[in-house]
Write an enzyme that holds these catalytic residues in place. Structure first.
Site, PDB file in Angstrom:
ATOM      1  N   HIS A 107      53.259  48.431  40.787  1.00 19.57           N
ATOM      2  CA  HIS A 107      53.206  49.711  40.066  1.00 19.57           C
ATOM      3  C   HIS A 107      52.533  50.816  40.894  1.00 19.57           C
ATOM      4  CE1 HIS A 107      49.138  48.199  38.728  1.00 19.57           C
ATOM      5  NE2 HIS A 107      48.841  49.485  38.840  1.00 19.57           N
ATOM      6  N   ASP A 123      53.941  41.861  39.700  1.00 17.79           N
ATOM      7  CA  ASP A 123      53.339  43.159  39.990  1.00 17.79           C
ATOM      8  C   ASP A 123      52.717  43.180  41.384  1.00 17.79           C
ATOM      9  OD1 ASP A 123      52.682  45.806  39.518  1.00 17.79           O
ATOM     10  OD2 ASP A 123      50.744  45.326  38.617  1.00 17.79           O
ATOM     11  N   SER A 154      43.776  49.554  41.413  1.00 16.38           N
ATOM     12  CA  SER A 154      44.929  48.664  41.437  1.00 16.38           C
ATOM     13  C   SER A 154      45.363  48.360  42.862  1.00 16.38           C
ATOM     14  CB  SER A 154      46.104  49.292  40.680  1.00 16.38           C
ATOM     15  OG  SER A 154      45.806  49.419  39.309  1.00 16.38           O
TER      16      SER A 154
END
Length: 414
Positions: free
Chosen positions: A142, A172, A258
């Protein structure tokens, strides 16, 4: 002998009062004289004292200036703050980079015309391998999703263009590469063993929360839980598509973290920071992808640009999402069968079609293991099978239990 008869004006009391006044006067005079002598003696000593200012500027060194004990010398005071945590950060900190997602947008908004590049978001990544002049970086899918260009910011602030190597929506994860001719071998992270992590073990998160302004931020916490399962809606249709297996930590993880590193006290990479549970009543629940789960995905992305996963070639629906009426009247399932997955469609020439599976068949077991729903089926395929493996399928058709064996294929070929 005199005596007191109760009369305040009597001569005996008056005599004693006069005597007391004389004694008090002499005592006071003597105290004044002694005090003056002490002051005269003390003044030369007081003039030798160093008077320190009350306030000290923040950028001045902390110093000790006790003349009596240091013979008039001045020395700096330092504290050794080297700990296992600082050693771990020093070892791995430079391997964590910033990743900028750049997307092209129309200069005039919607409708074509000239375009301009705009920063769509920032995240973090970890340099995990150097091969020749190429350095590979793992991050989250993402973070790089939808990017027309990628830019990596190194720990020293140097910005370099990056190339997308491959992505995987299910885990992911993504791998990108950069020119690493000027990157030192010491700046590459060392993999740890996430299977050995224990609840309560200290861990450290390194990343770029809220963007590159806070690049290289370090937060410390513990492993709050291992082998956590978090439902994920991949296609945003409101239905759970996958259960992500993650590590839980209370080390602060915020937007921008992230793709960053979760390291153990030895400075080894044990997880890729991925998400946090952000609710008003929730605090300190950060989630990371265990590095042991990520490594085979990373290797596939680096080598093939995608993950080689086995596939059956079917479109599925959970039986528990189908009304009891259709379970009985349409699917004709036995009354004790209220679980499994129904085949909505088979892909022509796929393993499922070649094995004879049809629309409305209900799969209840794979290789003898019970299948409750679509997530169970995917977990069996992705975690226990390989491309070209044989798989035994148990299913119901028109109320009758059947069994077939199929040879799985690469899902990219369907």
């Amino acid at each position: 002998m005199g005596y007191y008869d109760g009369n305040p004006n009597s001569e005996g009391r008056s005599g004693r009062q006069k005597g007391n006044r004389g004694g008090m006067f002499l005592a006071g005079l003597l105290g004044v004289v002694l005090g003056a002598i002490l002051v005269i003696v003390a003044i030369p000593q007081l003039t030798n004292l160093d008077i320190l200012p009350y306030s000290v500027q923040p950028d001045q060194d902390l110093k000790e200036t006790d003349q009596t004990y240091h013979n008039g010398t001045t020395k700096n005071v330092s504290v050794n703050v080297t700990t296992d945590v600082t050693k771990a950060v020093e070892k791995t900190g430079d391997s964590v980079v910033g990743i900028t997602n750049i997307q092209s947008q129309s200069f005039w908004g919607q409708g074509g015309g000239q375009t301009q590049d705009q920063q769509a978001g920032t995240g973090s990544g970890v340099m995990y391998k150097k091969e020749g002049k190429t350095v590979y970086i793992v991050t989250n899918n993402h973070v790089v999703e939808g990017a027309d260009q990628l830019e990596v910011t190194l720990a020293d602030g140097t910005k370099v263009p990056a190339k997308l190597r491959g992505t995987d929506v299910w885990t992911d994860l993504a791998v990108i590469e950069i020119d690493g001719s000027k990157i030192k071998d010491d700046d590459i992270a060392e993999f740890g063993n996430s299977d050995e992590l224990k609840a309560g073990e200290p861990v450290i998160a390194i990343g770029n929360p809220l963007g590159l302004q806070f690049s290289g931020s370090v937060t410390q916490g513990v492993v709050s839980g291992v082998e956590r399962t978090i439902p994920v809606d991949i296609n945003q249709d409101g239905m759970e598509d996958w259960n992500a297996e993650v590590l839980q930590t209370d080390a602060a993880i915020n937007p921008g973290n992230s793709g960053g590193a979760l390291i153990n006290i030895s400075g080894q990479l044990v997880g890729i920071n991925s998400m946090k549970i952000a609710q008003e009543a929730v605090e300190g629940i950060g989630l990371a992808i265990p590095i042991n789960s990520a490594r085979p995905i990373i290797e596939d992305l680096e080598q093939y640009g995608e993950v080689k996963r086995p596939a059956m070639g079917v479109t599925l629906e959970d039986v528990n999402q189908i009304s009891a009426y259709h379970q009985q009247e349409t699917l004709k399932l036995p009354k004790d069968i209220h679980y499994g997955v129904m085949i909505r469609q088979t892909v022509p020439n796929s393993p499922a079609a070649q094995a004879g599976l049809q629309e409305l068949d209900v799969i209840t077991e794979l290789d003898g293991e019970k299948v409750e729903n679509v997530i169970d089926l995917r977990k069996h395929l992705y975690n226990k099978k390989e491309v070209n493996d044989q798989m035994k399928v148990t299913f119901y058709r028109d109320g009758k239990k059947k069994e077939i064996t199929m040879k799985l294929t690469d899902e990219s070929r369907l």
